[in-house]
Design an enzyme around this catalytic site. Sequence first.
Site, mmCIF file in Angstrom:
data_model
loop_
_atom_site.group_PDB
_atom_site.id
_atom_site.type_symbol
_atom_site.label_atom_id
_atom_site.label_comp_id
_atom_site.label_asym_id
_atom_site.label_seq_id
_atom_site.Cartn_x
_atom_site.Cartn_y
_atom_site.Cartn_z
ATOM 1 N N HIS A 140 -2.314 -11.762 5.357
ATOM 2 C CA HIS A 140 -1.178 -12.518 5.329
ATOM 3 C C HIS A 140 -1.064 -12.984 3.689
ATOM 4 C CE1 HIS A 140 -1.521 -12.447 9.909
ATOM 5 N NE2 HIS A 140 -0.028 -12.797 9.937
ATOM 6 N N LYS A 144 -0.344 -19.204 4.217
ATOM 7 C CA LYS A 144 -0.479 -19.408 5.726
ATOM 8 C C LYS A 144 -1.565 -20.364 5.984
ATOM 9 C CE LYS A 144 -1.415 -16.517 10.022
ATOM 10 N NZ LYS A 144 -0.206 -17.458 10.618
#
EC number: 1.17.1.8
Length: 254
Positions: A140, A144
């Site tokens: 990711h 995040k």
Amino acid sequence: MSAIGVAVIGAFGRMGRTVCEAVDAAEDLELVARVGEEDDVEALASTGARVGVDFTVPAVTEANVHALLDAGLHAVVGTTGWTEESLGRVREHLEQVNAHRSEPLGVVVAPNFALSAVLAMHFAAQAARYFTSAEVIEMHHPDKVDAPSGTALATARHIAAARQEAGLGPVPDATETQVDGARGAVVDGVHVHAVRLRGLVAHEEILLGNPGEQLTIRTDSFQRDSFMPGVLLAVRQVLGRPGLTIGLEHLLDL
């Protein structure tokens, strides 16, 4: 049939803005409220909204769901970081609220709304019973806030449950010494590795191995639009799903 009124909580974040655009573009939905972090969620009762969509952060998402239920709204939640304890509190709240309503409320909590990710989890659980080894790698963007991702946690738990049902033992691993964290997190006996890299959005690889063969299941979301078909599906279906539903797979004909 009148359009379903939708309120988006976290409407000014990256995902929230995308959800607002998707709801606006859907003929059977109407965006009636955009809620920021300073706004009162319970005030949504007077907006005509029937469904609240939460894309905020783990620290506030449970409180938002309770506020939506108190306001008489169904909830669709894409924020991760849920625990069995927090989900249990939502179940209990739903039981209390629905005991006094002619139209029971529903909450859909989904670790991932990308249809490819949901299918990857489903395929991995089907395949896991036939393979000796299994590991999960999730990748990711570095903004995040939780690791591993909710999708990776759910994937690992589904794999572990399938392995247990098939009577498989522990995943083989002869590691005796390691730099702390080198083998990732261990979720129900399945190793999960988290990568955070600028330029990524949301990606996952599920690696399944036997002597002489490997199966790789991979899902990639290159932009946030990829989550919108799943979000809109949940908004439409939550009205007919009283109680708590965890995972988009329960809304698909799998």
